[in-house]
Write an enzyme that holds these catalytic residues in place. Structure first.
Site, PDB file in Angstrom:
ATOM      1  N   HIS A 152       0.743  -1.301   0.071  1.00  0.00           N
ATOM      2  CA  HIS A 152      -0.035  -0.068  -0.031  1.00  0.00           C
ATOM      3  C   HIS A 152       0.909   1.303  -0.052  1.00  0.00           C
ATOM      4  CE1 HIS A 152      -3.885   2.086   0.248  1.00  0.00           C
ATOM      5  NE2 HIS A 152      -4.438   1.324   1.089  1.00  0.00           N
ATOM      6  N   TYR A 173     -14.055   4.675  10.852  1.00  0.00           N
ATOM      7  CA  TYR A 173     -12.997   5.324   9.692  1.00  0.00           C
ATOM      8  C   TYR A 173     -13.307   4.917   8.436  1.00  0.00           C
ATOM      9  CZ  TYR A 173      -8.687   6.147   7.006  1.00  0.00           C
ATOM     10  OH  TYR A 173      -7.679   6.488   6.079  1.00  0.00           O
ATOM     11  N   SER A 206     -12.046   5.438   4.237  1.00  0.00           N
ATOM     12  CA  SER A 206     -11.202   6.158   3.419  1.00  0.00           C
ATOM     13  C   SER A 206     -11.869   6.738   2.357  1.00  0.00           C
ATOM     14  CB  SER A 206      -9.988   5.281   2.963  1.00  0.00           C
ATOM     15  OG  SER A 206      -9.080   5.773   2.037  1.00  0.00           O
ATOM     16  N   THR A 236      -5.660  10.026   0.204  1.00  0.00           N
ATOM     17  CA  THR A 236      -7.080   9.864   0.795  1.00  0.00           C
ATOM     18  C   THR A 236      -7.160  10.914   1.661  1.00  0.00           C
ATOM     19  OG1 THR A 236      -6.317   8.402   2.416  1.00  0.00           O
ATOM     20  CG2 THR A 236      -6.788   7.272   0.268  1.00  0.00           C
TER      21      THR A 236
END
Length: 586
Positions: free
Chosen positions: A372, A487, A489, A500
Site C-alpha cells: 500500500h 474510519y 477512506s 486519501t
C-alpha cells in the site's frame, strides 16, 4: 518557544515522479500488444491538475467536533469544545500557518504526499494484515477459461498489455465523468488533445469531467518496497523484462518482454507456466517469503545478511520483476477461505513487498494483493478492471491452445536459489512462528444478503455506502451497547498527488437512527424509520463530498498534530475496524 513543524521539504525525486517516460511504439508491435490506443495521451491532464486544498482551521475544528458529538456525553463534549477553542486560538493557529507556508513552498505536490509516504514507509509493523489489502476477481464468465494455466496465462498477458499501453502513453486518462454524454466522446477527446497539458484540466472541467491524478501508476510495475532500518524505500527498475512466479515457496523468473519490448508469445508464456506447474520439487524447508511478513527493522537486518551472503543479484531479480504471479496448489472452498487466502495466505507463496501479487488458485480463482505504500485504490482498481475485461473479452489463449514447443522452458525459466546461513534460517523460522501466531488471531465471517442490494437502495434514493456504514453502527450498538468512531477512506485523486481523506461516518444521525432501530423500534412508524435512514444517507453524502474535495480536514488536522510531534491517541479510545472504500463522487 514558538512550535515548529518537524517536516522536511517534500522530495522531487522518484517517489513523486509522474510516470515512466513514454516510449515509441516498437516497429514489431502486433495487434495484441496494447489494450487500447487512446487519442488523448495518458498523462495529458497531469500538469494542470488542481492542488489539494488545506481547509481552514476553523472548518476543520467544526467538523472534528461534529464527529465527536455522538461519542461523548455533555460534560465530555464541553471539555472537548474548550480544548479545541484553546488549540484553534493558540498552537493550532501557529502550526496551521506553518503548514500553509510549507505548502506554498512545495507547489509541485500536495501537502499530504510527503508525510503520507513517510507514514507508510516508516511504519515498522508487518505489512501483512496491517497494510496490504486484496481485491478478488469474479470468475471468468466462460467456465472453461477458469483452468489455472489458461487463466494465469491470459491474466499475465493482459497485465503486460496494460504495462505497454501505459508506458506508450496510449492508456485512456483516468477521468471521472459527471456528464459522459458530453465529455466521454470522441469529439471531445479529439478537441482536448490539442489543448496544452498546462490547461487541459480546465477544458475537461468545462464539460463536468474531472481528470484524476495518475502519478502513482508507474509504481504498478517493476516495483518493490525494500526494507531499510527506520524507513523503507520504494524501488523501481522499469528496464527489467522478466516475470517473478511463486509456487510452493519456490521462485522462478522468465522474460515476458523481448529485447525489443514486445510481449513474448502467449503460447510461450503458457509453456513456461506449464513447466513451473509441473515442477514436483517439495516445498523448501526454509521458505524465504516469510521474511517479507516480518517487522520491517527485523526484515531489514535479515535482508542485509542475505545480501552479504551472496544473494544480492538474486534479490535484484525479485525486486525488479514486472510483478509477482503466485500459483497456489489448491482450490478455493468458500468466501471465507478466499479472504484468508488472498489477504495473507500461508506465508510461503507471496512476496508481500512487491507492488502487487497476482494470485491464481488451482481452480482459477484470482485476486490482486498489493503493497500500500506506493499507491491507493485508483491505480489498482483501474489495473484490476482492465485486466479482467481484457483477459475475459479478448483472451490471449483458449483452453484448447497448445503451449509453444519451439522454446525450451528448461532454458528460459530460471529457478532462483538462495544461500542461507544459520542466522537466516533462524530468522525464517522465527518469522514463520510469528506469522502463524498472528494469522490465528484473525477471524473472518460473512453473510450474503440476497433480498436487496445497491440497486434497490439507489431506487430508494439512498446511498449504498451510507447504509453499509449505518449497518456497522447498528451492529456495534446491538453487540456492545454504544456508538464508536469509525474510519472510512475516501480518494482525493481529483487533486495532484492526492492520496486519501478521512470520512468519519459516526454522527448524531447514525446514533439516533441506530438507537431507534436497535433499542426502540416499536416506538417508531415505518415512515419515521425510513426518514431516519434518509437523514443518515444525506449527511453521509455531504461528508463524502467534503472528503473527496479535500475539505474534510482530517488529514490537515492529523498532519498538524503529527508534524509537531504532539499527537497521542487517548488511551481507551473506542474505535471500530476500518473500512477501505473508494469514493469518487458516488
Amino acid at each position: 518557544m514558538v512550535p515548529r513543524l518537524l517536516l522536511r521539504a517534500w522530495p522531487r525525486g522518484p517517489a513523486l515522479a509522474l510516470a515512466a517516460p513514454c516510449r515509441p511504439l516498437s516497429a514489431g508491435s502486433g495487434p495484441g500488444q496494447y489494450l487500447q490506443h487512446s487519442i488523448v495521451p495518458t498523462m495529458h491532464y497531469q500538469d494542470s491538475l488542481p492542488r489539494l486544498p488545506i481547509p481552514k482551521l476553523e472548518d476543520t475544528i467544526r467538523r472534528y467536533l461534529s464527529a465527536q458529538k455522538p461519542l461523548l456525553d455533555d460534560s465530555q463534549f464541553r471539555k472537548t469544545e474548550q480544548f479545541c477553542k484553546s488549540f484553534e486560538n493558540g498552537i493550532g493557529k501557529e502550526l496551521h500557518e506553518q503548514l500553509v507556508a510549507q505548502d506554498k513552498q512545495n507547489k509541485h505536490t500536495s501537502y499530504i504526499s510527503g508525510p503520507w509516504f513517510d507514514m507508510y514507509l516508516t511504519a515498522r509493523d508487518s505489512i501483512v494484515l496491517n497494510f496490504n489489502p486484496f481485491i478478488s476477481f469474479n470468475p471468468d464468465p466462460k467456465s472453461e477459461y477458469n483452468d489455472q494455466l489458461t487463466r494465469a496465462t491470459n491474466m499475465t498477458v493482459s497485465a503486460i498489455r496494460f504495462l505497454k499501453t501505459l508506458r506508450a502513453g496510449l492508456l485512456e486518462p483516468e477521468v471521472f465523468h459527471l456528464n459522459p454524454a458530453k465529455s466521454d466522446t470522441n469529439t471531445f477527446k479529439r478537441l482536448i488533445r490539442f489543448v496544452p497539458s498546462s490547461l487541459s484540466w480546465y477544458g475537461a472541467y468545462l464539460v463536468n469531467a474531472y481528470p484524476l491524478d495518475m502519478s502513482q501508476y508507474f509504481r504498478l510495475f517493476n516495483s518493490t518496497r525494500l526494507p531499510k532500518p527506520s524507513r523503507d524505500e520504494l524501488f523501481t527498475d522499469d528496464k527489467a523484462r522478466h516475470l517473478l512466479v511463486l509456487r510452493k515457496g519456490h521462485f522462478y523468473v522468465f522474460d515476458v518482454l523481448d529485447q525489443d519490448g514486445n510481449i513474448v508469445s502467449p503460447s510461450e508464456i503458457q509453456a513456461h507456466l506449464k513447466y513451473i506447474l509441473a515442477d514436483s520439487s517439495p516445498a523448501p524447508e526454509f521458505p524465504l517469503a516469510y521474511l517479507t511478513s516480518e517487522n520491517r527493522d527485523v526484515w531489514a537486518e535479515l535482508r542485509q545478511k542475505l545480501v552479504s551472503g551472496g544473494n544480492e543479484e538474486t534479490l535484484r531479480k525479485v525486486d525488479s520483476a514486472v510483478f509477482c504471479l503466485c500459483l497456489d496448489d489448491f482450490p478455493i472452498k468458500d468466501l471465507i477461505h478466499l479472504s484468508h487466502t488472498m489477504l495473507h495466505g500461508d506465508g510461503t507463496n507471496r512476496w508481500y513487498d512487491k507492488s502487487f501479487n497476482l494470485i491464481v488458485a488451482k481452480d482459477g480463482t484470482a485476486a490482486v494483493h498489493f503493497e500500500h505504500a506506493w499507491g491507493d485504490g485508483v491505480a489498482v482498481l483501474r489495473f484490476f478492471n482492465e485486466v479482467f475485461n481484457d483477459s475475459t473479452q479478448t483472451p490471449a489463449i483458449t483452453p484448447q491452445n497448445q503451449p509453444a514447443i519451439t522454446t525450451s522452458s528448461s532454458v528460459a525459466v530460471q529457478k532462483l536459489s538462495f544461500k542461507l546461513n544459520d542466522a537466516l534460517k533462524a530468522g525464517i523460522t522465527a518469522a514463520k512462528e510469528k506469522f502463524d501466531a498472528t494469522v490465528k488471531t484473525l477471524t473472518i465471517d460473512c453473510i450474503q444478503f440476497h433480498r436487496g442490494g445497491k440497486e434497490f437502495l439507489k431506487k430508494q434514493k439512498l446511498s449504498p455506502d451510507a447504509v453499509a456504514q449505518l449497518a456497522f453502527q447498528m451492529a456495534f450498538l446491538r453487540q456492545y451497547g454504544r456508538t464508536v468512531a469509525t474510519y472510512e477512506s475516501c480518494s482525493t485523486a481529483a487533486f495532484k498527488h492526492g492520496r486519501t481523506e478521512t470520512i468519519r461516518p459516526a454522527s448524531i444521525f447514525t446514533k439516533r437512527c441506530s438507537e431507534a432501530f436497535v433499542k426502540e423500534p416499536s416506538k417508531h412508524s415505518t415512515s419515521e424509520l425510513q426518514q431516519l435512514v434518509a437523514q443518515c444517507s444525506k449527511y453521509h453524502g455531504q461528508l463524502t463530498k467534503e472528503a473527496a474535495m479535500g475539505e474534510a480536514g482530517a488529514r490537515a488536522l492529523t498532519d498538524t498534530y503529527l508534524l509537531c510531534g504532539t499527537w497521542r491517541l487517548p488511551k481507551g479510545s473506542p474505535c471500530l475496524s476500518s473500512t477501505w472504500t473508494l469514493h469518487m463522487g458516488r
